[in-house]
Design a protein around this motif. Structure first.
Motif, PDB file in Angstrom:
ATOM      1  N   ALA A 103     -61.794 -29.584  -1.838  1.00  0.00           N
ATOM      2  CA  ALA A 103     -61.988 -30.692  -0.793  1.00  0.00           C
ATOM      3  C   ALA A 103     -61.069 -31.636  -0.285  1.00  0.00           C
ATOM      4  O   ALA A 103     -60.833 -32.011   0.802  1.00  0.00           O
ATOM      5  N   ALA A 104     -60.306 -32.062  -1.395  1.00  0.00           N
ATOM      6  CA  ALA A 104     -59.243 -33.141  -1.143  1.00  0.00           C
ATOM      7  C   ALA A 104     -57.920 -32.702  -0.676  1.00  0.00           C
ATOM      8  O   ALA A 104     -57.374 -33.308   0.256  1.00  0.00           O
ATOM      9  N   LEU A 105     -57.680 -31.486  -1.209  1.00  0.00           N
ATOM     10  CA  LEU A 105     -56.281 -31.198  -0.820  1.00  0.00           C
ATOM     11  C   LEU A 105     -56.517 -29.616  -0.458  1.00  0.00           C
ATOM     12  O   LEU A 105     -56.494 -28.768  -1.354  1.00  0.00           O
ATOM     13  N   PRO A 106     -56.983 -29.054   0.737  1.00  0.00           N
ATOM     14  CA  PRO A 106     -57.183 -27.814   1.075  1.00  0.00           C
ATOM     15  C   PRO A 106     -55.892 -26.921   1.016  1.00  0.00           C
ATOM     16  O   PRO A 106     -56.165 -25.797   0.564  1.00  0.00           O
ATOM     17  N   ASP A 107     -54.839 -27.272   1.034  1.00  0.00           N
ATOM     18  CA  ASP A 107     -53.654 -26.216   1.037  1.00  0.00           C
ATOM     19  C   ASP A 107     -52.999 -26.426  -0.267  1.00  0.00           C
ATOM     20  O   ASP A 107     -51.985 -26.032  -0.457  1.00  0.00           O
ATOM     21  N   LEU A 108     -53.625 -27.123  -1.312  1.00  0.00           N
ATOM     22  CA  LEU A 108     -52.781 -27.320  -2.505  1.00  0.00           C
ATOM     23  C   LEU A 108     -53.057 -26.127  -3.306  1.00  0.00           C
ATOM     24  O   LEU A 108     -54.227 -25.340  -3.417  1.00  0.00           O
ATOM     25  N   GLY A 109     -52.166 -25.382  -4.159  1.00  0.00           N
ATOM     26  CA  GLY A 109     -52.190 -24.155  -4.879  1.00  0.00           C
ATOM     27  C   GLY A 109     -52.429 -24.650  -6.451  1.00  0.00           C
ATOM     28  O   GLY A 109     -51.485 -25.481  -6.818  1.00  0.00           O
ATOM     29  N   TRP A 110     -53.172 -24.035  -6.962  1.00  0.00           N
ATOM     30  CA  TRP A 110     -53.360 -24.460  -8.530  1.00  0.00           C
ATOM     31  C   TRP A 110     -53.548 -22.915  -9.314  1.00  0.00           C
ATOM     32  O   TRP A 110     -53.740 -21.857  -8.749  1.00  0.00           O
ATOM     33  N   SER A 111     -53.424 -23.068 -10.767  1.00  0.00           N
ATOM     34  CA  SER A 111     -53.682 -21.998 -11.522  1.00  0.00           C
ATOM     35  C   SER A 111     -54.413 -22.306 -12.570  1.00  0.00           C
ATOM     36  O   SER A 111     -54.924 -23.723 -12.842  1.00  0.00           O
ATOM     37  N   GLU A 112     -55.087 -21.734 -13.445  1.00  0.00           N
ATOM     38  CA  GLU A 112     -55.755 -21.945 -14.398  1.00  0.00           C
ATOM     39  C   GLU A 112     -55.018 -21.647 -15.933  1.00  0.00           C
ATOM     40  O   GLU A 112     -54.274 -20.450 -15.693  1.00  0.00           O
TER      41      GLU A 112
END
Length: 235
Positions: free
Chosen positions: A107-116
């Motif tokens: 919601a805060a950073l729609p274009d941010l990529g992350w992993s687990e």
């Protein structure tokens, strides 16, 4: 007298004729004159394609040299450096907690990529479980007075929450931590075999703006777990 004058004229004409034939070429320098005059046709014969010669203005001739001198004088411009990035992680989370944290980040950073990143930790030093929220809050405040910040977690789905003080990948490590806590006055902690899979939310290359946005996320949106630098041994 007349015969002498005629003889002189004849000799003069003969000498002029010999000179015009070029028989006196070795003496041209001494005489100071050539039979061809000042045209010197032998120099034209020595030129290579004289019709292809072009006159270039002095400004145009000096331009390439000026450009080369300017390039040599100016230092090579360094390539722009890439903006700094950082690896950040938040957690650990249970499956349900991870869903809430991911929704807050998206919601805060729609274009941010992350992993687990899944934790191999299976042993906890914890207090509880606590069936009552008031009792759990009392224990949490006691730990904070000893500069210990516990995490709220459950050892199994649907079970009562625990106050987790530390996590370890071996029972020996957990037992060692428990001994240290006893020396600090923590009497009711215990070692728990945690069977719940835990995961961390990782942003591998967060820009400066993204780091600021992640730091500004409300703590309750991340289940009380802020984004911190990734451990060096996991990079």
């Amino acid at each position: 007298m007349l015969r002498a004058l005629v003889l002189v004229l004849l000799l003069a004409n003969a000498g002029f004729w010999v000179w015009r034939q070029g028989w006196l070429a070795p003496l041209h320098g001494a005489i100071g004159a050539r039979p061809e005059g000042e045209r010197e046709p032998e120099r034209l014969a020595m030129q290579v394609d004289p019709d292809r010669l072009r006159l270039i203005p002095a400004e145009a001739a000096s331009a390439p040299a000026a450009v080369a001198a300017s390039a040599a004088a100016s230092p090579a411009s360094a390539p722009p450096s890439a903006p700094p990035t950082a690896c950040l992680e938040a957690g650990p989370y249970s499956t349900a907690e991870l869903t809430v944290a991911e929704a807050a980040v998206k919601a805060a950073l729609p274009d941010l990529g992350w992993s687990e990143r899944e934790l191999t930790t299976t042993w906890w030093v914890a207090m509880g479980p606590f069936a009552e929220a008031e009792q759990m809050q009392k224990k949490r405040e006691e730990l904070k007075r000893r500069s210990i910040a516990p995490e709220l977690a459950s050892a199994a789905p649907g079970s009562a929450p625990l106050l987790v003080i530390s996590r370890h990948d071996s029972r020996a490590g957990a037992e060692s931590e428990l001994t240290t806590l006893l020396d600090r006055g923590v009497r009711t902690a215990r070692v728990v075999n945690a069977s719940v899979p835990l995961r961390l939310l990782r942003v591998a290359q967060a820009s400066e703006a993204q780091q600021a946005a992640l730091a500004a996320l409300p703590a309750d949106k991340l289940r009380g777990k802020a984004f911190l630098p990734c451990p060096a041994d996991t990079l």
